[in-house]
Design a protein around this motif. Structure first.
Motif, PDB file in Angstrom:
ATOM      1  N   LYS A 146      18.826  -0.193  11.173  1.00 40.39           N
ATOM      2  CA  LYS A 146      18.075  -0.064  12.429  1.00 40.39           C
ATOM      3  C   LYS A 146      16.613  -0.465  12.236  1.00 40.39           C
ATOM      4  N   LYS A 177      26.746   4.854  11.775  1.00 42.43           N
ATOM      5  CA  LYS A 177      26.442   4.568  13.186  1.00 42.43           C
ATOM      6  C   LYS A 177      25.594   5.669  13.822  1.00 42.43           C
ATOM      7  N   LYS A 178      25.914   6.921  13.496  1.00 40.67           N
ATOM      8  CA  LYS A 178      25.168   8.051  14.064  1.00 40.67           C
ATOM      9  C   LYS A 178      23.697   8.012  13.602  1.00 40.67           C
ATOM     10  N   TYR A 180      22.090   5.357  12.592  1.00 39.45           N
ATOM     11  CA  TYR A 180      21.524   4.171  13.243  1.00 39.45           C
ATOM     12  C   TYR A 180      20.988   4.542  14.631  1.00 39.45           C
ATOM     13  N   GLU A 181      21.755   5.356  15.358  1.00 38.48           N
ATOM     14  CA  GLU A 181      21.345   5.769  16.690  1.00 38.48           C
ATOM     15  C   GLU A 181      20.206   6.791  16.672  1.00 38.48           C
ATOM     16  N   GLU A 182      20.174   7.646  15.666  1.00 37.08           N
ATOM     17  CA  GLU A 182      19.228   8.764  15.677  1.00 37.08           C
ATOM     18  C   GLU A 182      17.926   8.536  14.921  1.00 37.08           C
ATOM     19  N   LYS A 184      14.336   7.497  14.037  1.00 32.71           N
ATOM     20  CA  LYS A 184      13.192   7.309  14.953  1.00 32.71           C
ATOM     21  C   LYS A 184      12.009   6.716  14.208  1.00 32.71           C
TER      22      LYS A 184
END
Length: 186
Positions: A146, A177-178, A180-182, A184
């Motif tokens: 990310k 994936k989790k 990658y999304e979280e 910051k």
């Protein structure tokens, strides 16, 4: 002009998978037909001792064969290692990716740094929730992708599934994936 070699330095403790993370990142680069290097820096340490692992990824041949002294990315798997070894060689252009629940200001203060692009994710909690264990290496790989786009997310999840077969592979791919999304940017 010299082609760009992307250099990543991982910090963790023996048994946390820092070298495995380095290898998986390199394998994802190789699957994307990039040139890669991956190697650890540790001796006969016991589980829990600090270790460092390195990954280089480039579109062209890599002819350097040394440790990474001015990394493009520093990845910290274990927040108890926040200290001088992590800060060593960090430049203004370096991205710092930390497994922590601390604020970016707290992290940079501890490391004595200013103006470094810092990304944070509570990978320990994510790993415990998904795997039942505080092994954060695959979560941190999602965070690296990310923050950097050095390889594609699909490339990382593919190598994770190949490395960890069956249900464990699927859970680790979901953890990638989790995170990658979280993750910051601070």
């Amino acid at each position: 002009m010299t082609p760009k070699i992307y250099e990543v330095r991982f910090h963790g403790r023996g048994g946390q998978g820092a070298w495995t993370a380095s290898l998986l990142l390199a394998q994802a680069g190789l699957n994307e037909e990039k040139n890669i290097q991956s190697f650890p820096a540790f001796g006969p340490e016991r589980a829990g001792a600090p270790i460092t692992a390195f990954t280089r990824i480039s579109e062209s041949k890599i002819q350097i064969h040394s440790s990474i002294y001015e990394p493009d990315v520093v990845v910290l798997l274990d927040p108890t290692l926040l200290g001088p070894a992590v800060a060593e060689g960090i430049q203004e252009k370096t991205k710092l990716i930390v497994n922590t629940d601390k604020s970016v200001k707290e992290i940079l203060d501890i490391l004595g740094l200013n103006g470094v692009e810092t990304w944070t994710v509570d990978a320990t909690t994510l790993a415990i929730n998904m795997l039942g264990r505080p092994i954060t290496n695959t979560a941190m790989l999602g965070s690296v992708v990310k923050a950097t786009d050095v390889v594609k997310l699909d490339s990382i999840t593919q190598v994770v599934k190949e490395r960890f077969e069956g249900k464990i592979g699927e859970l680790n791919a979901e953890l990638v994936k989790k995170a990658y999304e979280e993750v910051k940017q601070g």
